[in-house]
Design an enzyme around this catalytic site. Sequence first.
Site, PDB file in Angstrom:
ATOM      1  N   ASP A  63       3.440  -4.536   8.016  1.00 45.05           N
ATOM      2  CA  ASP A  63       2.099  -3.683   7.809  1.00 45.05           C
ATOM      3  C   ASP A  63       0.825  -4.064   8.061  1.00 45.05           C
ATOM      4  OD1 ASP A  63      -0.229  -2.269   6.947  1.00 45.05           O
ATOM      5  OD2 ASP A  63       0.519  -1.420   5.174  1.00 45.05           O
ATOM      6  N   GLN A  80      -4.020  -4.933   7.177  1.00 46.07           N
ATOM      7  CA  GLN A  80      -5.432  -6.223   6.733  1.00 46.07           C
ATOM      8  C   GLN A  80      -4.689  -7.471   6.998  1.00 46.07           C
ATOM      9  OE1 GLN A  80      -7.714  -4.993   4.834  1.00 46.07           O
ATOM     10  NE2 GLN A  80      -7.222  -3.666   4.186  1.00 46.07           N
ATOM     11  N   CYS A 129      -4.834   2.853  -3.695  1.00 49.93           N
ATOM     12  CA  CYS A 129      -3.686   3.210  -2.851  1.00 49.93           C
ATOM     13  C   CYS A 129      -2.214   2.280  -3.016  1.00 49.93           C
ATOM     14  CB  CYS A 129      -3.717   3.330  -1.217  1.00 49.93           C
ATOM     15  SG  CYS A 129      -4.777   4.000  -1.013  1.00 49.93           S
ATOM     16  N   HIS A 159       0.496  -1.268  -0.051  1.00 51.05           N
ATOM     17  CA  HIS A 159       0.128   0.099  -0.406  1.00 51.05           C
ATOM     18  C   HIS A 159       1.129   0.950   0.311  1.00 51.05           C
ATOM     19  CE1 HIS A 159      -2.631   3.038   1.963  1.00 51.05           C
ATOM     20  NE2 HIS A 159      -3.937   2.782   1.631  1.00 51.05           N
TER      21      HIS A 159
HETATM   22  N1  7TS Z   1      -2.036  -0.633   4.815  1.00 52.98           N
HETATM   23  C1  7TS Z   1      -2.586  -2.133   4.012  1.00 52.98           C
HETATM   24  C2  7TS Z   1      -2.300  -2.876   3.478  1.00 52.98           C
HETATM   25  C3  7TS Z   1      -3.940  -0.682   4.018  1.00 52.98           C
HETATM   26  O1  7TS Z   1      -4.909  -1.790   2.938  1.00 52.98           O
HETATM   27  C4  7TS Z   1      -3.937   0.313   4.242  1.00 52.98           C
HETATM   28  C5  7TS Z   1      -5.740   0.953   4.185  1.00 52.98           C
HETATM   29  C6  7TS Z   1      -3.014   1.036   5.475  1.00 52.98           C
HETATM   30  C7  7TS Z   1      -1.911   1.010   5.139  1.00 52.98           C
HETATM   31  C8  7TS Z   1      -3.495   2.138   5.349  1.00 52.98           C
HETATM   32  O2  7TS Z   1      -4.491   2.511   6.345  1.00 52.98           O
HETATM   33  P1  7TS Z   1      -4.601   3.930   7.627  1.00 52.98           P
HETATM   34  O3  7TS Z   1      -5.679   3.560   7.934  1.00 52.98           O
HETATM   35  O4  7TS Z   1      -3.656   3.901   8.097  1.00 52.98           O
HETATM   36  O5  7TS Z   1      -5.702   4.736   6.541  1.00 52.98           O
HETATM   37  N2  7TS Z   1      -6.502   0.092   3.016  1.00 52.98           N
HETATM   38  C9  7TS Z   1      -7.569   1.409   2.380  1.00 52.98           C
HETATM   39  C10 7TS Z   1      -7.998   0.240   1.364  1.00 52.98           C
HETATM   40  O6  7TS Z   1      -7.664  -0.775   0.735  1.00 52.98           O
HETATM   41  N3  7TS Z   1      -8.918   1.303   0.982  1.00 52.98           N
HETATM   42  O7  7TS Z   1      -8.859   2.297   1.520  1.00 52.98           O
HETATM   43  C11 7TS Z   1      -8.162   1.920   2.500  1.00 52.98           C
END
Ligand code: 7TS
Length: 409
Positions: free
Chosen positions: A199, A202, A366, A123
């Site tokens: 990370d 998910q 993203c 991401h």
């Molecule tokens: N890493 C992964 C693998 C993610 O899926 C996401 C958010 C993030 C980092 C960032 O997370 P945040 O809470 O700091 O924003 N993924 C997504 C998505 O797949 N659709 O919207 C946000």
Amino acid sequence: MRRLLPEEVKREFPIFRDPANEGLVYLDNAATTQKPERVIRAIERFYNSINANVHRGVYRLSVEATEAYESSRRKVAEFIGARSWREVVFTRGTTESINLVAFAWGLRNLRKGDRVLLTEMEHHSNIVPWQIVASLTGATVDYLPITGDGQLALDLLDSKLKGAKVFAFTGASNVLGTLNPVKELVKVASEHGALTVVDAAQYVPHASVDVSDLGCDFLAFSGHKMCGPMGIGALYGKLELLEAMEPYQGGGEMIREVRLDGSEWNEVPWKFEAGTPNVAGAFGLGEAVSYLEEFGMEQLRGHELKLTEHAMELLSSVPKLRVVGPESPEQRCGLVAFTLSDIHPHDLAEYLDARHRIAVRAGHHCAMPLHSKLGLTATTRASFYLYNSSYDVEVLVSGLRNALSYFRA
Ligand code: 7TS
């Protein structure tokens, strides 16, 4: 342990009871999950009855607010198997957690010529912070490739890790769904002396995670993807690493003493929590953890696996539909991204919402470098959580079949 019955669970989420959302099939859980009444009530209770700033006042309310905040930290620490609550730093979420490591650790420890290893399935929030820090330190960023079926090219891991100072990788891909062999990746990276950053945006919401067993140095995740509120998440870090690190931001809370000629830092984890924290958010996250623990993460994983199996099977019968990522549902977290004929994912998602009240995400999610690698600009993604049922999968698949005739594709 409570049995996970999706229809019963769904009734505990006010958003699904709102008449304005009647018939909503919510399949965008990888972006954010819905919130159970229990979590919403906890946030309300905090503001109605406990609200005060933390770690400051000696009056009763402030002590209670501090206890609410710190007890949530202990819950989160236990949930992920940390050895100590000191190893959990509250942040705004995964993005801030990774930035914390990249800046607090990376800026001080990376030098010209050092290599940071990422993967092609990251991401943006696990790419861009490292690119920024690399440009400031002279380090270079390299990527472990993915294979044709959306797995990490493990045969290249050893050679890619040679001389790498950091290996930052996702536990589960938000596009391919791939569940990576985290423990094995950490082991190999550690043998090469690389710092490991997982990370887990998910991963923590969907599986039983034990950081002590995984052995990773850092692990980042977000509360809003696991029934908790937005604006709160955590960074797990090994105590000795956090203690050796300099702070990431300066301000109140994070100091022991401030003089005009310099300052000393507070203990871990508060050293990394400058300013008034998101106390209500942390309290809500603690409640979300308790809610998930009612079912147990193994049961939740089993539920998502069943939905993914069902989805993969039904989707394979839809003409002109191409799923990205591993073929085997066991190798996936609970999400499926795909393309359908030449229908643009944005048009498809709009159609599914307008005609069938199905919420799915469309776009690059993203993960632009990953989409380029797949030769795509966008995909449509359905992602599952505990309130989704096989019925939701069936509604999606019949919506996709209807889309083919609607778009004459
Ligand atoms: N890493 C992964 C693998 C993610 O899926 C996401 C958010 C993030 C980092 C960032 O997370 P945040 O809470 O700091 O924003 N993924 C997504 C998505 O797949 N659709 O919207 C946000």
